[in-house]
Design an enzyme around this catalytic site. Structure first.
Site, PDB file in Angstrom:
ATOM      1  N   HIS A  62      21.239 -57.072  64.466  1.00 27.20           N
ATOM      2  CA  HIS A  62      20.022 -56.261  64.385  1.00 27.20           C
ATOM      3  C   HIS A  62      19.027 -56.830  63.383  1.00 27.20           C
ATOM      4  CE1 HIS A  62      22.968 -52.728  65.306  1.00 27.20           C
ATOM      5  NE2 HIS A  62      22.722 -53.441  66.391  1.00 27.20           N
ATOM      6  N   LYS A  72      18.017 -57.677  53.351  1.00 25.42           N
ATOM      7  CA  LYS A  72      19.231 -56.880  53.124  1.00 25.42           C
ATOM      8  C   LYS A  72      20.144 -57.600  52.153  1.00 25.42           C
ATOM      9  CE  LYS A  72      18.877 -55.404  57.909  1.00 25.42           C
ATOM     10  NZ  LYS A  72      19.346 -55.661  59.281  1.00 25.42           N
ATOM     11  N   TYR A 132      24.725 -51.543  51.799  1.00 26.93           N
ATOM     12  CA  TYR A 132      23.659 -52.518  51.653  1.00 26.93           C
ATOM     13  C   TYR A 132      22.336 -51.878  51.251  1.00 26.93           C
ATOM     14  CZ  TYR A 132      23.208 -51.473  56.712  1.00 26.93           C
ATOM     15  OH  TYR A 132      23.130 -50.866  57.942  1.00 26.93           O
ATOM     16  N   LYS A 169      24.111 -50.024  72.855  1.00 28.73           N
ATOM     17  CA  LYS A 169      22.874 -50.823  72.713  1.00 28.73           C
ATOM     18  C   LYS A 169      23.209 -52.268  72.337  1.00 28.73           C
ATOM     19  CE  LYS A 169      22.000 -50.100  67.788  1.00 28.73           C
ATOM     20  NZ  LYS A 169      21.067 -49.733  66.737  1.00 28.73           N
ATOM     21  N   ASP A 170      24.323 -52.457  71.617  1.00 26.89           N
ATOM     22  CA  ASP A 170      24.682 -53.823  71.204  1.00 26.89           C
ATOM     23  C   ASP A 170      25.325 -54.578  72.361  1.00 26.89           C
ATOM     24  OD1 ASP A 170      25.574 -52.760  67.821  1.00 26.89           O
ATOM     25  OD2 ASP A 170      23.636 -53.232  68.754  1.00 26.89           O
TER      26      ASP A 170
HETATM   27  C1  LIG Z   1      20.211 -48.384  60.346  1.00 29.98           C
HETATM   28  C2  LIG Z   1      19.912 -46.909  60.221  1.00 29.98           C
HETATM   29  C3  LIG Z   1      20.410 -45.991  61.124  1.00 29.98           C
HETATM   30  N1  LIG Z   1      20.121 -44.668  60.973  1.00 29.98           N
HETATM   31  C4  LIG Z   1      20.705 -43.733  61.947  1.00 29.98           C
HETATM   32  C5  LIG Z   1      20.300 -43.983  63.389  1.00 29.98           C
HETATM   33  C6  LIG Z   1      21.518 -43.588  64.183  1.00 29.98           C
HETATM   34  O1  LIG Z   1      21.459 -42.202  64.495  1.00 29.98           O
HETATM   35  C7  LIG Z   1      22.693 -43.816  63.240  1.00 29.98           C
HETATM   36  C8  LIG Z   1      23.464 -45.088  63.548  1.00 29.98           C
HETATM   37  O2  LIG Z   1      22.504 -46.131  63.626  1.00 29.98           O
HETATM   38  P1  LIG Z   1      22.910 -47.529  64.211  1.00 29.98           P
HETATM   39  O3  LIG Z   1      23.827 -47.340  65.398  1.00 29.98           O
HETATM   40  O4  LIG Z   1      21.657 -48.344  64.399  1.00 29.98           O
HETATM   41  O5  LIG Z   1      23.787 -48.149  63.007  1.00 29.98           O
HETATM   42  P2  LIG Z   1      24.278 -49.655  62.902  1.00 29.98           P
HETATM   43  O6  LIG Z   1      24.719 -50.172  64.235  1.00 29.98           O
HETATM   44  O7  LIG Z   1      25.227 -49.700  61.782  1.00 29.98           O
HETATM   45  O8  LIG Z   1      22.956 -50.428  62.501  1.00 29.98           O
HETATM   46  C9  LIG Z   1      22.909 -51.326  61.410  1.00 29.98           C
HETATM   47  O9  LIG Z   1      23.674 -52.420  61.789  1.00 29.98           O
HETATM   48  C10 LIG Z   1      23.354 -53.699  61.273  1.00 29.98           C
HETATM   49  C11 LIG Z   1      24.613 -54.291  60.697  1.00 29.98           C
HETATM   50  C12 LIG Z   1      22.224 -53.815  60.364  1.00 29.98           C
HETATM   51  O10 LIG Z   1      22.071 -54.809  59.653  1.00 29.98           O
HETATM   52  C13 LIG Z   1      21.203 -52.764  60.319  1.00 29.98           C
HETATM   53  O11 LIG Z   1      21.030 -52.323  58.991  1.00 29.98           O
HETATM   54  C14 LIG Z   1      21.448 -51.604  61.175  1.00 29.98           C
HETATM   55  O12 LIG Z   1      20.818 -51.877  62.420  1.00 29.98           O
HETATM   56  O13 LIG Z   1      22.121 -43.895  61.921  1.00 29.98           O
HETATM   57  C15 LIG Z   1      19.334 -44.190  59.954  1.00 29.98           C
HETATM   58  O14 LIG Z   1      19.076 -42.978  59.835  1.00 29.98           O
HETATM   59  N2  LIG Z   1      18.826 -45.103  59.052  1.00 29.98           N
HETATM   60  C16 LIG Z   1      19.087 -46.430  59.142  1.00 29.98           C
HETATM   61  O15 LIG Z   1      18.602 -47.213  58.279  1.00 29.98           O
END
Ligand SMILES: Cc1cn([C@H]2C[C@H](O)[C@@H](COP(=O)(O)OP(=O)(O)O[C@H]3O[C@H](C)C(=O)[C@H](O)[C@H]3O)O2)c(=O)[nH]c1=O
Length: 183
Positions: A62, A72, A132, A169-170
């Site tokens: 991401h 980050k 992070y 999504k990934d």
């Molecule tokens: C990233 C983020 C997410 N959210 C909420 C949105 C979703 O409802 C939930 C899970 O989000 P997401 O599935 O995007 O989480 P990750 O897959 O861990 O995303 C992260 O994964 C990789 C490793 C990254 O480097 C990024 O920081 C970030 O994209 O948390 C928030 O409220 N704030 C935030 O800053």
């Protein structure tokens, strides 16, 4: 604090000094003055994040595009992850190239991933707590993603002995050729 450049010179391994004694250890996990002196950066972090994942979970790759691009500073405080950064800047000689570093609660290594790079990790322990700091706020409307297993990037993920566990999504992320990039 020790700073070690990786094969992508803007991506840095950061190792704060750890003071161990009979009680355990103490470390300054973030020191703005020391980091900026050591790297020549003038960083301002605005958000701290914490995610917990089980073995085989792969989060990424991401990034957020301008004007919401994020730098980050990442670390693993329990368990172990294989952490990856990919250069997403078309003007870079390293466009599409990757680096990977094992970040663990034991080695206390951190990785600095500047704006312009995609980030992701896979958990190689039973569970992992991943913390992070980011230099920009969350902006989902500016989010970009690229496929973790794109053969043109060719990330050598560790053998997990199981299928990686990905968010939908990934699993559906675009290949590099179709992904949003930085100039
Ligand atoms: C990233 C983020 C997410 N959210 C909420 C949105 C979703 O409802 C939930 C899970 O989000 P997401 O599935 O995007 O989480 P990750 O897959 O861990 O995303 C992260 O994964 C990789 C490793 C990254 O480097 C990024 O920081 C970030 O994209 O948390 C928030 O409220 N704030 C935030 O800053």
């Amino acid at each position: 604090m020790t700073i070690t450049p990786t094969a992508l010179p803007e991506v840095l391994i950061v190792e704060p000094k750890v003071f161990g004694d009979a009680r355990g250890f103490f470390t300054e996990s973030w020191n703005e003055e020391r980091f900026n002196q050591a790297t020549g950066n003038t960083l301002r972090f605005v958000q701290d994040n914490h995610s917990r994942s089980g073995r085989g979970v792969l989060r990424g790759l991401h990034y957020q595009l301008h004007p919401h691009a994020q730098g980050k500073l990442v670390r693993c405080v329990s368990g172990a992850v294989f952490d990856v950064a990919v250069d997403m800047r078309r003007s870079s000689a390293n466009f599409g190239r990757w680096v990977g570093v094992e970040l663990t609660a034991e080695n206390q290594k951190q990785l600095w991933i500047p704006p312009g790079f995609a980030h992701g990790f896979v958990v190689v322990s039973e569970t992992a707590d991943f913390l992070y700091k980011t230099t920009g706020y969350y902006a989902p409307q500016a989010e970009g993603c690229v496929r973790w297993d794109d053969p043109t990037i060719g990330i050598e993920w560790p053998e997990l002995g199981m299928a990686a566990l990905l968010a939908e999504k990934d699993a559906k992320a675009p290949l590099l050729a179709e992904a949003k990039t930085f100039d």
